[in-house]
Design a protein around this motif. Sequence first.
Motif, PDB file in Angstrom:
ATOM      1  N   GLU A   1     -53.501  31.384-114.359  1.00  0.00           N
ATOM      2  CA  GLU A   1     -54.394  30.273-114.733  1.00  0.00           C
ATOM      3  C   GLU A   1     -54.012  28.994-114.003  1.00  0.00           C
ATOM      4  OE1 GLU A   1     -54.192  30.190-119.010  1.00  0.00           O
ATOM      5  OE2 GLU A   1     -55.340  32.065-119.193  1.00  0.00           O
ATOM      6  N   ALA A   2     -52.706  28.756-113.868  1.00  0.00           N
ATOM      7  CA  ALA A   2     -52.247  27.545-113.178  1.00  0.00           C
ATOM      8  C   ALA A   2     -52.607  27.599-111.696  1.00  0.00           C
ATOM      9  CB  ALA A   2     -50.739  27.379-113.359  1.00  0.00           C
ATOM     10  N   ILE A   3     -52.461  28.758-111.090  1.00  0.00           N
ATOM     11  CA  ILE A   3     -52.798  28.910-109.664  1.00  0.00           C
ATOM     12  C   ILE A   3     -54.299  28.717-109.469  1.00  0.00           C
ATOM     13  CG2 ILE A   3     -52.944  30.573-107.765  1.00  0.00           C
ATOM     14  CD1 ILE A   3     -50.194  31.657-108.728  1.00  0.00           C
ATOM     15  N   GLU A   4     -55.093  29.329-110.344  1.00  0.00           N
ATOM     16  CA  GLU A   4     -56.557  29.203-110.231  1.00  0.00           C
ATOM     17  C   GLU A   4     -57.014  27.763-110.437  1.00  0.00           C
ATOM     18  OE1 GLU A   4     -58.278  31.734-108.999  1.00  0.00           O
ATOM     19  OE2 GLU A   4     -56.403  32.859-109.043  1.00  0.00           O
ATOM     20  N   SER A   5     -56.291  27.011-111.257  1.00  0.00           N
ATOM     21  CA  SER A   5     -56.654  25.611-111.534  1.00  0.00           C
ATOM     22  C   SER A   5     -56.152  24.651-110.461  1.00  0.00           C
ATOM     23  CB  SER A   5     -56.074  25.176-112.885  1.00  0.00           C
ATOM     24  OG  SER A   5     -56.627  25.935-113.919  1.00  0.00           O
ATOM     25  N   SER A   6     -55.231  25.105-109.644  1.00  0.00           N
ATOM     26  CA  SER A   6     -54.630  24.236-108.641  1.00  0.00           C
ATOM     27  C   SER A   6     -55.576  24.021-107.459  1.00  0.00           C
ATOM     28  CB  SER A   6     -53.329  24.858-108.123  1.00  0.00           C
ATOM     29  OG  SER A   6     -52.788  24.075-107.084  1.00  0.00           O
ATOM     30  N   PRO A   7     -55.580  22.802-106.916  1.00  0.00           N
ATOM     31  CA  PRO A   7     -56.366  22.561-105.711  1.00  0.00           C
ATOM     32  C   PRO A   7     -55.700  23.145-104.453  1.00  0.00           C
ATOM     33  CG  PRO A   7     -55.198  20.558-106.328  1.00  0.00           C
ATOM     34  CD  PRO A   7     -54.945  21.575-107.410  1.00  0.00           C
ATOM     35  N   LEU A   8     -54.454  23.580-104.593  1.00  0.00           N
ATOM     36  CA  LEU A   8     -53.706  24.125-103.459  1.00  0.00           C
ATOM     37  C   LEU A   8     -54.057  25.592-103.226  1.00  0.00           C
ATOM     38  CD1 LEU A   8     -50.193  22.692-104.382  1.00  0.00           C
ATOM     39  CD2 LEU A   8     -51.814  21.730-102.742  1.00  0.00           C
ATOM     40  N   THR A   9     -53.933  26.021-101.987  1.00  0.00           N
ATOM     41  CA  THR A   9     -54.109  27.439-101.678  1.00  0.00           C
ATOM     42  C   THR A   9     -52.829  28.179-102.072  1.00  0.00           C
ATOM     43  OG1 THR A   9     -53.172  27.259 -99.460  1.00  0.00           O
ATOM     44  CG2 THR A   9     -55.565  26.879 -99.677  1.00  0.00           C
ATOM     45  N   GLN A  10     -52.931  29.491-102.204  1.00  0.00           N
ATOM     46  CA  GLN A  10     -51.737  30.274-102.518  1.00  0.00           C
ATOM     47  C   GLN A  10     -50.707  30.158-101.410  1.00  0.00           C
ATOM     48  OE1 GLN A  10     -53.372  33.790-105.427  1.00  0.00           O
ATOM     49  NE2 GLN A  10     -51.914  34.310-103.892  1.00  0.00           N
ATOM     50  N   THR A  11     -51.179  30.038-100.187  1.00  0.00           N
ATOM     51  CA  THR A  11     -50.253  29.883 -99.060  1.00  0.00           C
ATOM     52  C   THR A  11     -49.467  28.583 -99.206  1.00  0.00           C
ATOM     53  OG1 THR A  11     -51.725  31.141 -97.626  1.00  0.00           O
ATOM     54  CG2 THR A  11     -50.096  29.727 -96.538  1.00  0.00           C
TER      55      THR A  11
END
Length: 131
Positions: A12-22
Amino acid sequence: MLTSPTARMLSEAIESSPLTQTEIARRVGFPKPNVLSMLKNGQTKVPLTRIPALAQVLEIDQTAFLECALLEYHPEVHEVLTEVLGLPLDPDEEQLVAMYRIANLDGCIRIEGALEMTLENLFELARLAAD
């Protein structure tokens, strides 16, 4: 559907982040972004040592994230920390600890004698005011 609460929180935190996974992987120190995919899908446990960096980069509560992971991965350690140390701290306790640490950067403040008595009196006044 994820069954791992820790993986769900991370996902959920990754999906909410404006940053890419990279970008997240780079900032946290993972060599490849696919590590994040394995963590957020619950294929691999989130390393406890990476929780502070992940929480900072993803702007999530570090304490809640760590507690979630400890409860899931090491329930016996979580139980001992809760019983013996009274963890986790509530927000007011965290604020008091943070204030003390800032005031005591040089390590010279000892809570004893007059300071201890003054603090006890202050807390008693606060308790009476709250009633």
